[in-house]
Scaffold this motif. Structure first.
Motif, PDB file in Angstrom:
ATOM      1  N   TYR A   1       0.839  -1.207   0.000  1.00  0.00           N
ATOM      2  CA  TYR A   1       0.000   0.000   0.000  1.00  0.00           C
ATOM      3  C   TYR A   1       0.870   1.252   0.000  1.00  0.00           C
ATOM      4  N   VAL A   2       1.883   1.277   0.852  1.00  0.00           N
ATOM      5  CA  VAL A   2       2.749   2.449   0.958  1.00  0.00           C
ATOM      6  C   VAL A   2       3.545   2.652  -0.330  1.00  0.00           C
ATOM      7  N   VAL A   3       4.078   1.572  -0.902  1.00  0.00           N
ATOM      8  CA  VAL A   3       4.835   1.670  -2.163  1.00  0.00           C
ATOM      9  C   VAL A   3       3.943   2.226  -3.270  1.00  0.00           C
ATOM     10  N   CYS A   4       2.717   1.759  -3.320  1.00  0.00           N
ATOM     11  CA  CYS A   4       1.790   2.243  -4.340  1.00  0.00           C
ATOM     12  C   CYS A   4       1.427   3.713  -4.127  1.00  0.00           C
ATOM     13  N   MET A   5       1.397   4.153  -2.867  1.00  0.00           N
ATOM     14  CA  MET A   5       1.142   5.566  -2.601  1.00  0.00           C
ATOM     15  C   MET A   5       2.323   6.435  -3.035  1.00  0.00           C
ATOM     16  N   VAL A   6       3.527   5.882  -2.939  1.00  0.00           N
ATOM     17  CA  VAL A   6       4.699   6.601  -3.450  1.00  0.00           C
ATOM     18  C   VAL A   6       4.582   6.743  -4.967  1.00  0.00           C
ATOM     19  N   ALA A   7       4.167   5.658  -5.637  1.00  0.00           N
ATOM     20  CA  ALA A   7       3.963   5.707  -7.090  1.00  0.00           C
ATOM     21  C   ALA A   7       2.884   6.717  -7.446  1.00  0.00           C
ATOM     22  N   LEU A   8       1.815   6.747  -6.661  1.00  0.00           N
ATOM     23  CA  LEU A   8       0.743   7.719  -6.895  1.00  0.00           C
ATOM     24  C   LEU A   8       1.252   9.143  -6.732  1.00  0.00           C
ATOM     25  N   SER A   9       2.064   9.363  -5.712  1.00  0.00           N
ATOM     26  CA  SER A   9       2.620  10.689  -5.470  1.00  0.00           C
ATOM     27  C   SER A   9       3.462  11.157  -6.651  1.00  0.00           C
ATOM     28  N   LEU A  10       4.324  10.283  -7.150  1.00  0.00           N
ATOM     29  CA  LEU A  10       5.173  10.627  -8.291  1.00  0.00           C
ATOM     30  C   LEU A  10       4.327  10.872  -9.545  1.00  0.00           C
ATOM     31  N   HIS A  11       3.300  10.061  -9.705  1.00  0.00           N
ATOM     32  CA  HIS A  11       2.398  10.215 -10.852  1.00  0.00           C
ATOM     33  C   HIS A  11       1.702  11.571 -10.800  1.00  0.00           C
ATOM     34  N   LEU A  12       1.255  11.955  -9.614  1.00  0.00           N
ATOM     35  CA  LEU A  12       0.555  13.228  -9.452  1.00  0.00           C
ATOM     36  C   LEU A  12       1.489  14.423  -9.611  1.00  0.00           C
ATOM     37  N   MET A  13       2.752  14.265  -9.235  1.00  0.00           N
ATOM     38  CA  MET A  13       3.695  15.382  -9.322  1.00  0.00           C
ATOM     39  C   MET A  13       3.809  15.897 -10.752  1.00  0.00           C
ATOM     40  N   HIS A  14       3.738  14.979 -11.702  1.00  0.00           N
ATOM     41  CA  HIS A  14       3.780  15.402 -13.099  1.00  0.00           C
ATOM     42  C   HIS A  14       2.379  15.648 -13.646  1.00  0.00           C
ATOM     43  N   GLY A  15       1.439  14.758 -13.301  1.00  0.00           N
ATOM     44  CA  GLY A  15       0.120  14.808 -13.903  1.00  0.00           C
ATOM     45  C   GLY A  15      -0.710  16.009 -13.519  1.00  0.00           C
ATOM     46  N   PHE A  16      -0.591  16.468 -12.264  1.00  0.00           N
ATOM     47  CA  PHE A  16      -1.445  17.561 -11.791  1.00  0.00           C
ATOM     48  C   PHE A  16      -1.180  18.848 -12.565  1.00  0.00           C
ATOM     49  N   HIS A  17       0.074  19.294 -12.584  1.00  0.00           N
ATOM     50  CA  HIS A  17       0.336  20.566 -13.273  1.00  0.00           C
ATOM     51  C   HIS A  17       0.269  20.410 -14.788  1.00  0.00           C
ATOM     52  N   SER A  18       0.546  19.181 -15.293  1.00  0.00           N
ATOM     53  CA  SER A  18       0.425  18.953 -16.733  1.00  0.00           C
ATOM     54  C   SER A  18      -1.024  19.084 -17.186  1.00  0.00           C
ATOM     55  N   SER A  19      -1.956  18.694 -16.301  1.00  0.00           N
ATOM     56  CA  SER A  19      -3.376  18.814 -16.625  1.00  0.00           C
ATOM     57  C   SER A  19      -3.758  20.269 -16.857  1.00  0.00           C
ATOM     58  N   PHE A  20      -3.261  21.154 -16.009  1.00  0.00           N
ATOM     59  CA  PHE A  20      -3.567  22.581 -16.165  1.00  0.00           C
ATOM     60  C   PHE A  20      -2.918  23.134 -17.433  1.00  0.00           C
ATOM     61  N   GLN A  21      -1.721  22.669 -17.740  1.00  0.00           N
ATOM     62  CA  GLN A  21      -1.066  23.126 -18.967  1.00  0.00           C
ATOM     63  C   GLN A  21      -1.865  22.715 -20.196  1.00  0.00           C
ATOM     64  N   SER A  22      -2.369  21.475 -20.183  1.00  0.00           N
ATOM     65  CA  SER A  22      -3.143  20.985 -21.319  1.00  0.00           C
ATOM     66  C   SER A  22      -4.459  21.741 -21.475  1.00  0.00           C
ATOM     67  N   LEU A  23      -4.950  22.306 -20.372  1.00  0.00           N
ATOM     68  CA  LEU A  23      -6.203  23.069 -20.414  1.00  0.00           C
ATOM     69  C   LEU A  23      -5.963  24.547 -20.680  1.00  0.00           C
ATOM     70  N   GLY A  24      -4.697  24.908 -20.965  1.00  0.00           N
ATOM     71  CA  GLY A  24      -4.401  26.274 -21.364  1.00  0.00           C
ATOM     72  C   GLY A  24      -3.782  27.152 -20.309  1.00  0.00           C
ATOM     73  N   VAL A  25      -3.507  26.589 -19.118  1.00  0.00           N
ATOM     74  CA  VAL A  25      -2.859  27.371 -18.057  1.00  0.00           C
ATOM     75  C   VAL A  25      -1.359  27.129 -18.164  1.00  0.00           C
ATOM     76  N   HIS A  26      -0.636  28.074 -18.724  1.00  0.00           N
ATOM     77  CA  HIS A  26       0.789  27.908 -18.986  1.00  0.00           C
ATOM     78  C   HIS A  26       1.623  28.813 -18.082  1.00  0.00           C
ATOM     79  N   SER A  27       2.707  28.253 -17.593  1.00  0.00           N
ATOM     80  CA  SER A  27       3.661  29.047 -16.818  1.00  0.00           C
ATOM     81  C   SER A  27       4.960  28.270 -16.698  1.00  0.00           C
ATOM     82  N   THR A  28       6.056  28.931 -17.010  1.00  0.00           N
ATOM     83  CA  THR A  28       7.369  28.295 -16.844  1.00  0.00           C
ATOM     84  C   THR A  28       7.930  28.548 -15.453  1.00  0.00           C
TER      85      THR A  28
END
Length: 237
Positions: free
Chosen positions: A177-204
């Motif tokens: 469970y804990v290992v999978c939560m680490v994987a989820l955390s890493l997945h979200l680190m990229h996916g969360f802000h990438s989602s906003f970029q794909s929806l037109g919210v851009h910032s470097t």
């Protein structure tokens, strides 16, 4: 072909679909974590929460949307990964690690597979039993207040709480469970802000609000999930 299907066949359309389903699943994570925290409150409250989820018609509709989002997110991620590899059949001439792409960006499919496997195990162990049987029931001895409502004494509920607690007393299950939560955390680190970029919210700017929000979400939500089984394993004896 409808306009929606035509849009999904475009690169932008696929990314927008991934973003919208991903953000919807993020909302589900918040709700699910709030429910899981009831494990640390009381047996009755958690079981009433589980009863509410399985007997409320609106929740059943949302449940269908949820599973459709998960399936669509997985299928679209496979399509995007395949198309990206077809578009770049030859690896980078010079590999420079994060100079080409971040580690999480390069390994999103791998992290997604870990999360998917975990979901299958998790759903078969808890959701399937709660929904389709195999869980003992008992009668509430006193009223339980939840969601601004009062569930009366005498109501029959499934004892999902006991199944979850017993599972979290197994060290290897907690470790997975804990290992999978680490994987989820890493997945979200990229996916969360990438989602906003794909929806037109851009910032470097790494200090932009949605990057900060994404980092906080990616750390706090999986951490909250991971702390629950660890706490139960250590103190529920």
């Amino acid at each position: 072909m409808s306009e929606s299907k035509a849009f999904l066949n475009t690169s932008i359309g696929r990314k927008v679909f991934m973003s919208l389903t991903g953000l919807f699943l993020c909302l589900f994570l918040v709700e699910h974590l709030s429910g899981n925290l009831l494990l640390l409150v009381s047996r009755d409250k958690f079981n009433v929460y589980s009863h509410f989820l399985t007997h409320n018609p609106l929740i059943r509709v949302i449940e269908v949307v949820l599973f459709a989002s998960i399936l669509g997110h997985v299928v679209m991620s496979v399509i995007l990964t395949a198309r990206n590899r077809m578009a770049r059949p030859v690896s980078y001439a010079v590999y420079r690690g994060s100079a080409n792409a971040s580690w999480t960006s390069r390994n999103m499919p791998f992290l997604g597979i870990i999360i998917l496997i975990f979901l299958i195990i998790h759903l078969s162990n808890f959701f399937a039993k709660a929904r389709f049987g195999g869980v003992e029931s008992y009668i509430l001895q006193q009223p339980v207040g939840l969601f601004g409502m009062v569930f009366p004494a005498g109501m029959e509920v499934h004892d999902v709480y006991s199944i979850v607690i017993e599972s979290f007393k197994i060290w290897w299950y907690v470790a997975i469970y804990v290992v999978c939560m680490v994987a989820l955390s890493l997945h979200l680190m990229h996916g969360f802000h990438s989602s906003f970029q794909s929806l037109g919210v851009h910032s470097t700017d790494p200090g932009s609000w949605y990057r900060k929000a994404g980092l906080a979400f990616a750390i706090l939500i999986p951490l909250g999930f991971a702390c629950i089984p660890v706490y139960i394993y250590l103190f529920f004896r």
